[in-house]
Enzyme design. Structure first.
Site, PDB file in Angstrom:
ATOM      1  CG  ASP A   1      43.932  23.480  41.568  1.00 13.60           C
ATOM      2  OD1 ASP A   1      43.951  22.802  40.509  1.00 13.60           O
ATOM      3  OD2 ASP A   1      44.898  24.168  41.955  1.00 13.60           O
TER       4      ASP A   1
ATOM      5  CG  HIS B   1      28.543  49.207  42.358  1.00 15.02           C
ATOM      6  ND1 HIS B   1      27.347  48.540  42.468  1.00 15.02           N
ATOM      7  CD2 HIS B   1      28.285  50.352  41.678  1.00 15.02           C
ATOM      8  CE1 HIS B   1      26.396  49.260  41.891  1.00 15.02           C
ATOM      9  NE2 HIS B   1      26.936  50.362  41.398  1.00 15.02           N
TER      10      HIS B   1
END
Length: 175
Positions: free
Chosen positions: A140, A80
């Site tokens: 990264d 949700h």
């Protein structure tokens, strides 16, 4: 309270659906999740020095983790969209001096994400996504230094609020 072994994401016909929370009460909820990143001594030193080519690793990872929490309902199909009222991302070095490999000691970074809301459903997935996204961002930003980094132990540490009650991971739980 123990979790129900049946998935709430399937209806009586076995079809996938989003859980209906319209009848649930709004309560204050908090979830804490963490992830660990094991890295080389060079990668750990780059974080400690703060002089990587891409900038401040932990500052960027912190921002990415916060953004990850906010994007959870777009990434996880049955989550949700809930109001995220607070997210914090903290980093600490894990002492692995009991490791068989002395070179591994103090080269594990733990990312801890805490998320809070007042909503009808929990915020566990948001905190897990925040911790995961922050860890992936560390990878990264340091992959040019160490492509062999390992992200593991992405896990819920605790949650509070809601009908199912509170959860706190046993401190001795390795899984």
């Amino acid at each position: 309270m123990k979790p129900d072994p049946r998935s709430t994401h399937f209806n009586a016909a076995g079809e996938v659906h989003m859980v209906d929370v319209t009848g649930k009460d709004i309560t204050v909820r908090e979830a804490v999740a963490s992830a660990r990143i094991h890295m080389s001594a060079d990668a750990a030193e780059a974080i400690r020095r703060g002089d990587t080519k891409k900038g401040d690793v932990l500052a960027v990872a912190r921002l990415a983790g916060i953004a990850g929490a906010k994007w959870t309902s777009h990434l996880i199909p049955l989550c949700h969209a809930i109001p995220i009222e607070a997210v914090s991302i903290d980093f600490d070095w894990v002492d692995e001096s009991d490791s068989d490999d002395d070179a591994v000691a103090n080269q594990t970074l733990r990312c801890t994400a805490t998320a809070r809301t007042t909503a009808k459903t929990g915020i566990e997935m948001e905190s897990l996504t925040a911790a995961s996204t922050a860890a992936l961002t560390v990878y990264d930003m340091l992959k040019s230094v160490d492509r062999a980094m390992v992200i593991d132990q992405v896990r819920l540490e605790s949650k509070s609020g809601g009908k199912s009650g509170d959860f706190r991971r046993d401190t001795g739980d390795k899984a």
